[in-house]
Design a protein around this motif. Structure first.
Motif, PDB file in Angstrom:
ATOM      1  N   SER A   3     -59.909 -21.082 -81.087  1.00 24.79           N
ATOM      2  CA  SER A   3     -59.429 -20.906 -79.781  1.00 24.79           C
ATOM      3  C   SER A   3     -59.615 -19.459 -79.298  1.00 24.79           C
ATOM      4  N   THR A   4     -59.859 -18.968 -78.161  1.00 26.24           N
ATOM      5  CA  THR A   4     -60.039 -17.663 -77.892  1.00 26.24           C
ATOM      6  C   THR A   4     -58.523 -17.481 -76.802  1.00 26.24           C
ATOM      7  N   VAL A   5     -58.383 -16.216 -76.755  1.00 27.96           N
ATOM      8  CA  VAL A   5     -57.182 -15.731 -75.747  1.00 27.96           C
ATOM      9  C   VAL A   5     -57.697 -14.451 -74.949  1.00 27.96           C
ATOM     10  N   ARG A   6     -57.468 -14.576 -73.989  1.00 28.17           N
ATOM     11  CA  ARG A   6     -57.759 -13.305 -73.135  1.00 28.17           C
ATOM     12  C   ARG A   6     -56.540 -13.187 -72.050  1.00 28.17           C
ATOM     13  N   PHE A   7     -56.368 -11.676 -72.020  1.00 34.75           N
ATOM     14  CA  PHE A   7     -55.172 -11.390 -70.872  1.00 34.75           C
ATOM     15  C   PHE A   7     -55.991 -10.791 -69.802  1.00 34.75           C
TER      16      PHE A   7
ATOM     17  N   VAL B 170     -45.429 -10.177 -71.570  1.00 37.18           N
ATOM     18  CA  VAL B 170     -45.994 -11.156 -72.792  1.00 37.18           C
ATOM     19  C   VAL B 170     -46.812 -10.348 -73.633  1.00 37.18           C
TER      20      VAL B 170
ATOM     21  N   LYS C 298     -49.514 -13.461 -80.052  1.00 42.39           N
ATOM     22  CA  LYS C 298     -48.942 -14.063 -81.067  1.00 42.39           C
ATOM     23  C   LYS C 298     -49.258 -13.349 -82.345  1.00 42.39           C
TER      24      LYS C 298
ATOM     25  N   LYS D  35     -41.952 -13.195 -74.027  1.00 47.97           N
ATOM     26  CA  LYS D  35     -42.778 -14.329 -74.318  1.00 47.97           C
ATOM     27  C   LYS D  35     -44.065 -13.753 -75.092  1.00 47.97           C
TER      28      LYS D  35
ATOM     29  N   PHE E 287     -47.939 -15.309 -76.418  1.00 50.50           N
ATOM     30  CA  PHE E 287     -48.942 -15.843 -76.118  1.00 50.50           C
ATOM     31  C   PHE E 287     -50.205 -16.305 -76.887  1.00 50.50           C
TER      32      PHE E 287
ATOM     33  N   ARG F 241     -52.417  -6.553 -75.972  1.00 47.52           N
ATOM     34  CA  ARG F 241     -53.291  -7.438 -75.105  1.00 47.52           C
ATOM     35  C   ARG F 241     -54.535  -6.786 -74.729  1.00 47.52           C
TER      36      ARG F 241
END
Lengths: 132, 164
Positions: free
Chosen positions: A85-89, A111, A114, A130, A132, A74
């Protein structure tokens, strides 16, 4: 963006809690680690060893000042996916691994991204509650 | 059009002198019926990725604070509360930034609105009272921060069923 001196949370049951990155592996010197990249870390904080822990997790237990390898799962910096798309935690986190890429612990507590599923860390992705 | 006028002026000046007449061409017909190239391309892209205009209509109704569910083509879903919408001017540059908490950890995803792999975007909940500002970046790690959206929606659904 994980580089020298970055502190990361460890989300497996290897015993380490906070580690510090000391090397980003297989990147040019100016580069940084993203999700799915391997790093070398030094354990800064670890859970105390107790006699109640037995089995495989006891053998792979790490202590403070141990040097091990880890994979970033993460990051706070946004990760761009191929679809735009972008993902940040909210935190930087890693899972400790051995030199073959297998996790040291037997459990992953929270989590993960992916992306690990498609890399050689699919085991971490399946251990995680999980993705994400 | 100025360009053609200058050419015409040149030609009249040449006519008054004794030199040979220069060749002057008729102006070319405007391309795309005079539509600007960028708006032409953007309309073409919008027609390709949003032929029914449904996503564009949805984008107008959405607002930071709404809770949405994004369903992808592979049937995976993502829940979240919108904290910002980036709006383009009549183009495919719209995207939605949504935030959720999974196991106490904040996760954010920025979803392109016209992404062809998205099957559906569903509005699950609209608050009675919205927070101020168009973009809610300030809610991160404060008392206004989001909770687990999926849990919230199930709780709300149960409460609704009981009241009925």
């Amino acid at each position: 963006m994980i580089y020298l001196k970055t502190l990361l949370n460890v989300i497996d049951n290897s015993g380490a809690q906070v580690v510090e990155c000391i090397k980003v592996l297989r990147h040019s010197p100016k580069n940084f680690a993203k999700i799915g990249d391997e790093i070398t870390v030094v354990v800064k904080e670890a859970k105390p060893l107790s006699a109640s822990i037995t089995g495989q997790s006891a053998n792979n237990r790490v202590k403070r000042r141990d040097i091990c390898r880890a994979v970033v799962v993460r990051t706070k910096a946004p990760l761009r996916r191929p679809d735009g798309s972008t993902v940040r935690f909210d935190d930087n986190a890693c899972v400790l691994i051995n030199k073959n890429g297998d996790p040291l612990g037997t459990r992953v507590s929270s989590v993960v991204a992916k992306e690990l599923r498609d890399l050689k860390y699919s085991k971490i992705a399946t251990l995680a509650p999980k993705t994400f | 059009m100025n360009f053609f006028n200058t050419i015409r002026n040149y030609s009249t000046r040449y006519l008054s002198g004794s030199r040979a007449r220069p060749i002057v061409f008729a102006p070319l017909p405007p391309k795309r019926d005079g539509e600007h190239v960028m708006s032409f391309l953007q309309n073409k892209l919008l027609a390709k990725y949003d032929p029914t205009g449904q996503r564009r209509k949805l984008a107008e109704t959405l607002r930071a604070g709404d809770m949405i569910k994004v369903t992808y083509g592979d049937k995976s879903t993502a829940f979240g509360r919108i904290i910002a919408i980036k709006r383009g001017h009549n183009n495919v540059g719209h995207n939605i930034l949504m935030r959720n908490k999974i196991g106490g950890l904040g996760v954010e995803v920025r979803v392109p609105l016209f992404n062809p792999t998205i099957k559906n975007i569903e509005v699950m909940h609209k608050p009675e009272k919205y927070l101020s500002r168009r973009k809610h970046f300030y809610i991160r790690n404060t008392k206004h921060d989001v909770g687990n959206i999926e849990d919230f929606l199930t709780r709300e659904r149960i409460a609704k069923n009981q009241s009925n």
